[in-house]
Design a protein around this motif. Sequence first.
Motif, PDB file in Angstrom:
ATOM      1  N   LEU A 249      -2.643   0.528 -43.969  1.00 42.97           N
ATOM      2  CA  LEU A 249      -1.463   0.737 -44.804  1.00 42.97           C
ATOM      3  C   LEU A 249      -0.194   0.232 -44.121  1.00 42.97           C
ATOM      4  N   THR A 250       0.624  -0.468 -44.876  1.00 46.09           N
ATOM      5  CA  THR A 250       1.934  -0.871 -44.373  1.00 46.09           C
ATOM      6  C   THR A 250       2.919   0.271 -44.589  1.00 46.09           C
ATOM      7  N   ARG A 251       4.073   0.192 -43.962  1.00 45.80           N
ATOM      8  CA  ARG A 251       5.056   1.259 -44.097  1.00 45.80           C
ATOM      9  C   ARG A 251       5.488   1.425 -45.550  1.00 45.80           C
ATOM     10  N   ARG A 252       5.544   0.353 -46.318  1.00 36.74           N
ATOM     11  CA  ARG A 252       5.958   0.450 -47.717  1.00 36.74           C
ATOM     12  C   ARG A 252       4.921   1.177 -48.570  1.00 36.74           C
ATOM     13  N   ASP A 253       3.683   1.197 -48.120  1.00 43.71           N
ATOM     14  CA  ASP A 253       2.596   1.800 -48.898  1.00 43.71           C
ATOM     15  C   ASP A 253       2.208   3.187 -48.394  1.00 43.71           C
ATOM     16  N   ARG A 254       3.034   3.792 -47.514  1.00 39.45           N
ATOM     17  CA  ARG A 254       2.641   5.050 -46.882  1.00 39.45           C
ATOM     18  C   ARG A 254       2.440   6.190 -47.883  1.00 39.45           C
ATOM     19  N   ALA A 255       2.996   6.071 -49.088  1.00 40.87           N
ATOM     20  CA  ALA A 255       2.819   7.134 -50.074  1.00 40.87           C
ATOM     21  C   ALA A 255       1.349   7.313 -50.452  1.00 40.87           C
ATOM     22  N   GLN A 256       0.536   6.272 -50.227  1.00 35.44           N
ATOM     23  CA  GLN A 256      -0.890   6.363 -50.549  1.00 35.44           C
ATOM     24  C   GLN A 256      -1.695   7.066 -49.453  1.00 35.44           C
ATOM     25  N   ALA A 257      -1.052   7.364 -48.347  1.00 34.50           N
ATOM     26  CA  ALA A 257      -1.788   7.867 -47.185  1.00 34.50           C
ATOM     27  C   ALA A 257      -2.526   9.169 -47.482  1.00 34.50           C
ATOM     28  N   PHE A 258      -1.925  10.057 -48.245  1.00 32.38           N
ATOM     29  CA  PHE A 258      -2.533  11.370 -48.468  1.00 32.38           C
ATOM     30  C   PHE A 258      -3.778  11.264 -49.344  1.00 32.38           C
ATOM     31  N   GLU A 259      -3.726  10.399 -50.369  1.00 35.60           N
ATOM     32  CA  GLU A 259      -4.895  10.193 -51.212  1.00 35.60           C
ATOM     33  C   GLU A 259      -6.023   9.548 -50.414  1.00 35.60           C
ATOM     34  N   LEU A 260      -5.684   8.563 -49.596  1.00 30.50           N
ATOM     35  CA  LEU A 260      -6.702   7.902 -48.782  1.00 30.50           C
ATOM     36  C   LEU A 260      -7.289   8.855 -47.746  1.00 30.50           C
ATOM     37  N   PHE A 261      -6.453   9.713 -47.193  1.00 26.77           N
ATOM     38  CA  PHE A 261      -6.965  10.656 -46.198  1.00 26.77           C
ATOM     39  C   PHE A 261      -7.961  11.622 -46.827  1.00 26.77           C
ATOM     40  N   ALA A 262      -7.712  12.020 -48.076  1.00 30.64           N
ATOM     41  CA  ALA A 262      -8.673  12.880 -48.763  1.00 30.64           C
ATOM     42  C   ALA A 262     -10.029  12.173 -48.880  1.00 30.64           C
ATOM     43  N   ARG A 263     -10.009  10.862 -49.114  1.00 31.01           N
ATOM     44  CA  ARG A 263     -11.249  10.088 -49.138  1.00 31.01           C
ATOM     45  C   ARG A 263     -11.927  10.099 -47.771  1.00 31.01           C
ATOM     46  N   VAL A 264     -11.124   9.938 -46.721  1.00 28.04           N
ATOM     47  CA  VAL A 264     -11.663   9.923 -45.361  1.00 28.04           C
ATOM     48  C   VAL A 264     -12.368  11.243 -45.049  1.00 28.04           C
ATOM     49  N   VAL A 265     -11.742  12.356 -45.428  1.00 27.97           N
ATOM     50  CA  VAL A 265     -12.328  13.675 -45.178  1.00 27.97           C
ATOM     51  C   VAL A 265     -13.713  13.758 -45.822  1.00 27.97           C
ATOM     52  N   ALA A 266     -13.834  13.238 -47.056  1.00 28.44           N
ATOM     53  CA  ALA A 266     -15.125  13.273 -47.744  1.00 28.44           C
ATOM     54  C   ALA A 266     -16.119  12.293 -47.127  1.00 28.44           C
ATOM     55  N   GLU A 267     -15.666  11.073 -46.825  1.00 28.85           N
ATOM     56  CA  GLU A 267     -16.568  10.040 -46.292  1.00 28.85           C
ATOM     57  C   GLU A 267     -17.131  10.418 -44.921  1.00 28.85           C
ATOM     58  N   LEU A 268     -16.297  11.013 -44.084  1.00 31.39           N
ATOM     59  CA  LEU A 268     -16.739  11.384 -42.738  1.00 31.39           C
ATOM     60  C   LEU A 268     -17.317  12.793 -42.691  1.00 31.39           C
ATOM     61  N   ASP A 269     -17.331  13.453 -43.858  1.00 31.09           N
ATOM     62  CA  ASP A 269     -17.873  14.804 -43.959  1.00 31.09           C
ATOM     63  C   ASP A 269     -17.233  15.734 -42.917  1.00 31.09           C
ATOM     64  N   LEU A 270     -15.898  15.693 -42.865  1.00 26.95           N
ATOM     65  CA  LEU A 270     -15.165  16.526 -41.912  1.00 26.95           C
ATOM     66  C   LEU A 270     -15.224  17.981 -42.370  1.00 26.95           C
ATOM     67  N   VAL A 271     -15.699  18.844 -41.510  1.00 25.16           N
ATOM     68  CA  VAL A 271     -15.900  20.254 -41.862  1.00 25.16           C
ATOM     69  C   VAL A 271     -14.598  21.026 -41.713  1.00 25.16           C
ATOM     70  N   ILE A 272     -14.145  21.621 -42.808  1.00 28.92           N
ATOM     71  CA  ILE A 272     -12.941  22.442 -42.801  1.00 28.92           C
ATOM     72  C   ILE A 272     -13.369  23.886 -43.038  1.00 28.92           C
ATOM     73  N   PRO A 273     -13.138  24.786 -42.094  1.00 24.46           N
ATOM     74  CA  PRO A 273     -13.557  26.181 -42.282  1.00 24.46           C
ATOM     75  C   PRO A 273     -12.995  26.769 -43.563  1.00 24.46           C
ATOM     76  N   GLY A 274     -13.819  27.515 -44.252  1.00 27.34           N
ATOM     77  CA  GLY A 274     -13.384  28.108 -45.506  1.00 27.34           C
ATOM     78  C   GLY A 274     -12.472  29.303 -45.312  1.00 27.34           C
ATOM     79  N   GLN A 275     -12.664  30.037 -44.218  1.00 28.82           N
ATOM     80  CA  GLN A 275     -11.845  31.212 -43.951  1.00 28.82           C
ATOM     81  C   GLN A 275     -10.577  30.822 -43.204  1.00 28.82           C
ATOM     82  N   GLN A 276      -9.450  31.387 -43.627  1.00 27.72           N
ATOM     83  CA  GLN A 276      -8.167  31.073 -42.991  1.00 27.72           C
ATOM     84  C   GLN A 276      -8.192  31.372 -41.501  1.00 27.72           C
ATOM     85  N   ALA A 277      -8.741  32.522 -41.127  1.00 29.37           N
ATOM     86  CA  ALA A 277      -8.752  32.896 -39.711  1.00 29.37           C
ATOM     87  C   ALA A 277      -9.587  31.910 -38.897  1.00 29.37           C
TER      88      ALA A 277
END
Length: 377
Positions: A257-285
């Motif tokens: 991503l170029t600096r002008r396209d940084r607004a797309q970063a959050f949507e792309l990161f959501a894809r990365v989380v799914a593609e890499l199967d990054l485990v996010i704990p379900g419990q807040q603690a």
Amino acid sequence: MADPRSTASMSYERAGVLLSRLPTRIDLGLSDSEITAVEERFGFRFADDHRVFLQAGLPVGRGWPDWRNGDPKDLQGRLDWPREGVLFDVGHGFWYRGWGVRPQDRQEALAVADARLREAPQLVPVFSHRYLPGIAGVTGLPVLSVYQSDIICYGNDLTDYLHHEFGGPAHDSPCARLHVPFWSHFLNSSDVTAEDLAGTPVDPYATDAEEAVEHLRMLAIEQHLRRDVGADQLVQAALTAVVLGVDSPGLRALADLTRRDRAQAFELFARVVAELDLVIPGQQAEARWALVRWWLRLIVGGSLNAYRGGLLIWHEGWDLLGRPDALQPLIGWTSEYEGWTDAWGMPRETFTERIITEARSLLDGPWPPTNGTNENA
């Protein structure tokens, strides 16, 4: 080592003296059952010193909340006042950086702010628009004067406030350092700023693919906990991961991503989380403990300044996890670093070393730490 919670507690004798000086009628103090009934009806807990004060005697009259015979609607309105005041200012441009990026839609911004304000400690009226945070098991919390987002410290603790407002030996020292989640943001510069707590202030530290993936996972957990994660952080973390051999379509797109396209970063990161199967704990603690462990590793590895890391663990870990005993030594050394003066006869860096040593000790033990919960929280 100083305990950051150690402050002069309220005794019945001291409360009686304070009550005798108030220019209003004092009724019989609230009983244990009356205190419990108020807390259950309105859904909050009195701080310990506030509880003792009201059990020693109940001030009644103009400006004082009548917790025994007062109109429930009036009492609820006074409890809602701080939240509603901040929401009014949110509707007119105010935004707390710790809530993340402000939604462009005004109603959505108000909804996010309202949800986050309900997570903050309840402010409980003491007199007029002076409030004490309702955190059970704690004494020495500052009394705040609240008018929308114009919030100032009006006393280092309840005793100091009553002296300040009604006469007596008030302190000239800065407002109490005991941190109150969210509300301390508004206090003077001696308190932790939103910038100190909003995001993890580190440059990419990964040296291999495994560390790069872990960095991405921690950013995902920070987002999950609604902490501030910037587009630049996401792009840089993705770029580092790609260079170290991590690969996925979304990751490559995010890294490019170029600096002008940084607004797309959050949507792309959501894809990365799914593609890499990054485990996010379900419990807040569980998620927060994962962040604490990450911050400890960054402190020990030198990527995160020990003091700033200690502040993060203090206010975004220890405070929000119920103040577990296992983290108390590290919080204590962070408090000592913050309060250090030349008069102590030792270099300030002594406490930096102690923070790092304690961080290493925590990482070498079981995780979460065996005494990682506080039964009194």
